[in-house]
Design a protein around this motif. Structure first.
Motif, PDB file in Angstrom:
ATOM      1  N   SER A   2      36.354  40.745  37.779  1.00  0.00           N
ATOM      2  CA  SER A   2      36.833  40.384  39.109  1.00  0.00           C
ATOM      3  C   SER A   2      37.944  41.328  39.579  1.00  0.00           C
ATOM      4  CB  SER A   2      37.265  38.925  39.122  1.00  0.00           C
ATOM      5  OG  SER A   2      38.622  38.756  39.049  1.00  0.00           O
ATOM      6  N   GLN A   3      38.782  41.817  38.651  1.00  0.00           N
ATOM      7  CA  GLN A   3      39.819  42.769  39.013  1.00  0.00           C
ATOM      8  C   GLN A   3      39.191  44.101  39.441  1.00  0.00           C
ATOM      9  OE1 GLN A   3      42.761  43.543  36.014  1.00  0.00           O
ATOM     10  NE2 GLN A   3      44.145  44.491  37.481  1.00  0.00           N
ATOM     11  N   SER A   4      38.157  44.520  38.748  1.00  0.00           N
ATOM     12  CA  SER A   4      37.461  45.760  39.111  1.00  0.00           C
ATOM     13  C   SER A   4      36.820  45.634  40.496  1.00  0.00           C
ATOM     14  CB  SER A   4      36.375  46.079  38.093  1.00  0.00           C
ATOM     15  OG  SER A   4      36.943  46.312  36.832  1.00  0.00           O
ATOM     16  N   ARG A   5      36.229  44.469  40.753  1.00  0.00           N
ATOM     17  CA  ARG A   5      35.613  44.230  42.047  1.00  0.00           C
ATOM     18  C   ARG A   5      36.680  44.218  43.150  1.00  0.00           C
ATOM     19  NH1 ARG A   5      31.795  39.440  41.718  1.00  0.00           N
ATOM     20  NH2 ARG A   5      30.802  40.884  40.301  1.00  0.00           N
ATOM     21  N   TYR A   6      37.818  43.627  42.867  1.00  0.00           N
ATOM     22  CA  TYR A   6      38.928  43.578  43.817  1.00  0.00           C
ATOM     23  C   TYR A   6      39.397  44.998  44.161  1.00  0.00           C
ATOM     24  CZ  TYR A   6      43.609  42.902  45.699  1.00  0.00           C
ATOM     25  OH  TYR A   6      44.723  42.960  46.482  1.00  0.00           O
ATOM     26  N   ILE A   7      39.573  45.827  43.140  1.00  0.00           N
ATOM     27  CA  ILE A   7      40.018  47.211  43.347  1.00  0.00           C
ATOM     28  C   ILE A   7      38.968  47.984  44.144  1.00  0.00           C
ATOM     29  CG2 ILE A   7      40.508  49.389  42.169  1.00  0.00           C
ATOM     30  CD1 ILE A   7      41.863  47.711  39.952  1.00  0.00           C
ATOM     31  N   ALA A   8      37.701  47.759  43.817  1.00  0.00           N
ATOM     32  CA  ALA A   8      36.631  48.438  44.551  1.00  0.00           C
ATOM     33  C   ALA A   8      36.629  48.014  46.015  1.00  0.00           C
ATOM     34  CB  ALA A   8      35.280  48.140  43.906  1.00  0.00           C
ATOM     35  N   ASN A   9      36.825  46.726  46.273  1.00  0.00           N
ATOM     36  CA  ASN A   9      36.902  46.240  47.659  1.00  0.00           C
ATOM     37  C   ASN A   9      38.104  46.819  48.393  1.00  0.00           C
ATOM     38  OD1 ASN A   9      34.586  44.689  47.613  1.00  0.00           O
ATOM     39  ND2 ASN A   9      35.646  42.809  46.997  1.00  0.00           N
ATOM     40  N   GLN A  10      39.244  46.888  47.713  1.00  0.00           N
ATOM     41  CA  GLN A  10      40.451  47.455  48.315  1.00  0.00           C
ATOM     42  C   GLN A  10      40.227  48.925  48.671  1.00  0.00           C
ATOM     43  OE1 GLN A  10      41.911  44.717  49.286  1.00  0.00           O
ATOM     44  NE2 GLN A  10      43.900  45.610  48.883  1.00  0.00           N
ATOM     45  N   ARG A  11      39.620  49.656  47.768  1.00  0.00           N
ATOM     46  CA  ARG A  11      39.325  51.068  48.036  1.00  0.00           C
ATOM     47  C   ARG A  11      38.385  51.209  49.228  1.00  0.00           C
ATOM     48  NH1 ARG A  11      38.545  53.552  41.979  1.00  0.00           N
ATOM     49  NH2 ARG A  11      40.767  53.672  41.514  1.00  0.00           N
ATOM     50  N   SER A  12      37.399  50.346  49.277  1.00  0.00           N
ATOM     51  CA  SER A  12      36.451  50.383  50.381  1.00  0.00           C
ATOM     52  C   SER A  12      37.161  50.070  51.697  1.00  0.00           C
ATOM     53  CB  SER A  12      35.329  49.376  50.134  1.00  0.00           C
ATOM     54  OG  SER A  12      34.452  49.340  51.238  1.00  0.00           O
ATOM     55  N   ASN A  13      38.010  49.046  51.693  1.00  0.00           N
ATOM     56  CA  ASN A  13      38.769  48.699  52.900  1.00  0.00           C
ATOM     57  C   ASN A  13      39.703  49.840  53.312  1.00  0.00           C
ATOM     58  OD1 ASN A  13      37.578  46.192  53.057  1.00  0.00           O
ATOM     59  ND2 ASN A  13      39.254  45.137  52.008  1.00  0.00           N
ATOM     60  N   LEU A  14      40.375  50.437  52.347  1.00  0.00           N
ATOM     61  CA  LEU A  14      41.268  51.556  52.644  1.00  0.00           C
ATOM     62  C   LEU A  14      40.481  52.740  53.190  1.00  0.00           C
ATOM     63  CD1 LEU A  14      43.796  51.450  49.655  1.00  0.00           C
ATOM     64  CD2 LEU A  14      44.241  50.889  52.054  1.00  0.00           C
ATOM     65  N   GLY A  15      39.319  52.970  52.628  1.00  0.00           N
ATOM     66  CA  GLY A  15      38.466  54.052  53.112  1.00  0.00           C
ATOM     67  C   GLY A  15      38.052  53.824  54.558  1.00  0.00           C
TER      68      GLY A  15
END
Length: 167
Positions: A2-15
């Motif tokens: 879930s932490q990996s998914r959270y980081i991936a979502n954050q990166r996607s949002n930042l992108g």
């Protein structure tokens, strides 16, 4: 996981946010370049006495501004420049009431001292063009108010600009 998914979502949002910022910056730069060209072409037309074309370029500048994604304070600043240029055209066309109205608007609504001084200078020229001797002292005050500022900044070109109507 879930932490990996959270980081991936954050990166996607930042992108996505970065992409939006880049697009806004590109739009802003394109607008500023187009506005710069339209404004300067209007100025050239004014100096050539081609006032109808100058109005057209200012209309184009207004259209560009209407399509821009600028913040309201920036839109107001550009609108002031357009009004200032249009007042100069009206002065040169002999439409002194229209020119004076735009200058009075700038003086009453715009806080930027340089814009006010420019409007004051145009008002002085309008009064002189009206040949209304009862308002010559008013014209002189308008000129002197702007002259004080340019002398403080030791701007020789603008100092000469203010002295020309006085003489």
């Amino acid at each position: 996981v879930s932490q990996s998914r959270y980081i991936a979502n954050q990166r996607s949002n930042l992108g996505a946010q970065l992409s939006q910022i880049e697009n806004k910056q590109k739009d802003c730069l394109e607008f500023r370049m187009q506005d710069y060209i339209a404004n300067h072409l209007a100025g050239v037309c004014i100096r050539l006495g081609r006032y109808s074309e100058a109005h057209q370029w200012l209309n184009e500048e207004e259209n560009l501004l209407g399509k821009s994604n600028l913040e309201q304070d920036q839109v107001s600043k550009f609108q002031t420049y357009i009004k200032r240029e249009r007042a100069e055209i009206y002065l040169n066309e002999g439409k002194l009431d229209e020119a004076e109205s735009l200058c009075q608007f700038i003086i009453s609504e715009v806080e930027e001292s340089r814009a006010q001084n420019y409007a004051n200078h145009l008002l002085a020229k309008i009064i002189i063009a009206q040949e209304n001797e009862t308002r010559y002292e008013e014209a002189r005050r308008y000129l002197l108010s702007g002259l004080e500022e340019v002398e403080i900044h030791q701007d020789k070109r603008r100092i000469a600009y203010y002295h020309a109507p006085i003489s």
